[in-house]
Design an enzyme around this catalytic site. Structure first.
Site, PDB file in Angstrom:
ATOM      1  N   ASP A  21     -16.445  -7.047   4.050  1.00 49.85           N
ATOM      2  CA  ASP A  21     -17.002  -6.802   5.340  1.00 49.85           C
ATOM      3  C   ASP A  21     -17.467  -5.266   5.424  1.00 49.85           C
ATOM      4  O   ASP A  21     -16.958  -4.439   4.613  1.00 49.85           O
ATOM      5  CB  ASP A  21     -16.098  -7.111   6.494  1.00 49.85           C
ATOM      6  CG  ASP A  21     -16.623  -7.158   7.770  1.00 49.85           C
ATOM      7  OD1 ASP A  21     -17.665  -7.382   7.791  1.00 49.85           O
ATOM      8  OD2 ASP A  21     -15.742  -7.094   8.689  1.00 49.85           O
ATOM      9  N   ASN A  69     -22.338 -17.582   9.410  1.00 49.28           N
ATOM     10  CA  ASN A  69     -23.238 -16.547   9.093  1.00 49.28           C
ATOM     11  C   ASN A  69     -24.840 -17.020   9.153  1.00 49.28           C
ATOM     12  O   ASN A  69     -25.751 -16.334   9.121  1.00 49.28           O
ATOM     13  CB  ASN A  69     -23.036 -15.899   7.542  1.00 49.28           C
ATOM     14  CG  ASN A  69     -21.925 -14.986   7.494  1.00 49.28           C
ATOM     15  OD1 ASN A  69     -21.194 -14.747   6.521  1.00 49.28           O
ATOM     16  ND2 ASN A  69     -21.577 -14.244   8.511  1.00 49.28           N
TER      17      ASN A  69
END
Ligand code: FPP
Length: 258
Positions: free
Chosen positions: A34, A82
């Site tokens: 991330d 996503n």
């Protein structure tokens, strides 16, 4: 290459040798990669530059994990959520996965890496699915580290999929309901046959699991850093492992267990 279990790193606190104990090496490390977008935005660049830099970091961490003798590395590259990102970013990531396969598979074979994709392939392009199948086939004989790349992966979706497959086997008479236990259920997950992660590393500072390996992380040690994934280094990786090696893992009991 023979594993180096300690080495002096300039960036380690006070330049102390970072002593890692081979007997306490995690077998399986999971990583939520991330912070790519923030890394790029901080530099005035499009978010996609962060993803490209992140792919390069994955290469260096895989090499380090392999040198340390870690057997499984699972990296979260694209979640079931996503798909909600702008089309351009999704397209860029899909192209990045294809390019990675085109460029890296020979190196992975040379490093004895076994590559596996975990997640659904239903929404991936046929061309990408074909590359994935070829890469998995070409690296299948790898005797070193297994790299699980989680693409279109969600922990809840994985558990639902496993439940469906198991239910079908019961309906087909392959399994009895009385046989179902945690060990049998695990055989229906993408990580079938692999040990659960010992350590979850999350760069980027957020304190959540984000639908990653919900079943498998039951007893993983968590390690979070504010460092953004494109800035994550092997030195940082080794700090996470050193901290992991200091933890008491009791698995719900009273005494530390291996
Ligand atoms: C999360 O950061 C990251 C992703 C959604 C993509 C991760 C993908 C890679 C690191 C590339 C891996 C590549 C290959 C080829 C396997 P973010 O974009 O959410 O960052 P932010 O929290 O700063 O916005």
């Amino acid at each position: 290459m023979s594993p180096k279990f300690w080495q002096r790193r300039k960036s380690s606190p006070a330049d102390e040798p970072l002593l890692l104990l081979p007997e306490k090496m995690p077998q399986h490390v999971a990583i939520i990669m991330d912070g790519n977008g923030r890394w790029a935005q901080k530099r005035g660049l499009p978010r996609t530059f962060g993803h490209k830099a992140g792919a390069e970091v994955l290469r260096s961490i895989l090499t380090d994990a392999s040198e340390l003798g870690i057997k499984y590395l699972t990296a979260y590259a694209f979640s079931t959520e996503n798909w909600r990102r702008p089309h351009d970013e999704v397209d860029f990531l899909m192209d990045l996965f294809s390019t990675y396969l085109d460029n890296e598979v020979d190196a992975l074979i040379a490093q004895q890496v076994k590559l596996r994709f975990i997640g659904s392939q239903e929404r991936l392009s046929p061309a990408l699915c074909q590359r994935i199948a070829e890469a998995e086939k070409r690296t299948a004989a790898g005797t070193g580290i297994t790299l699980n790349l989680a693409v279109d992966y969600g922990g809840r979706a994985e558990i639902v999929r496993a439940a469906r497959l198991l239910a079908q086997d019961v309906l087909d008479g392959q399994r009895a309901v009385s046989e179902i236990d945690e060990s049998l259920f695990s055989e229906y997950l993408f990580t079938q046959g692999q040990p659960d992660p010992d350590l979850l590393i999350r760069p980027g500072g957020d304190l959540r699991i984000s639908n990653f390996l919900l079943w498998q992380l039951a007893y993983a040690e968590l390690w979070v850093t504010d460092v953004l994934w494109p800035d994550f280094t092997p030195a940082e990786f080794r700090r996470a492992i050193r901290d992991y090696q200091k933890r008491d893992r009791r698995f719900g009991g009273l005494t530390p267990q291996k």
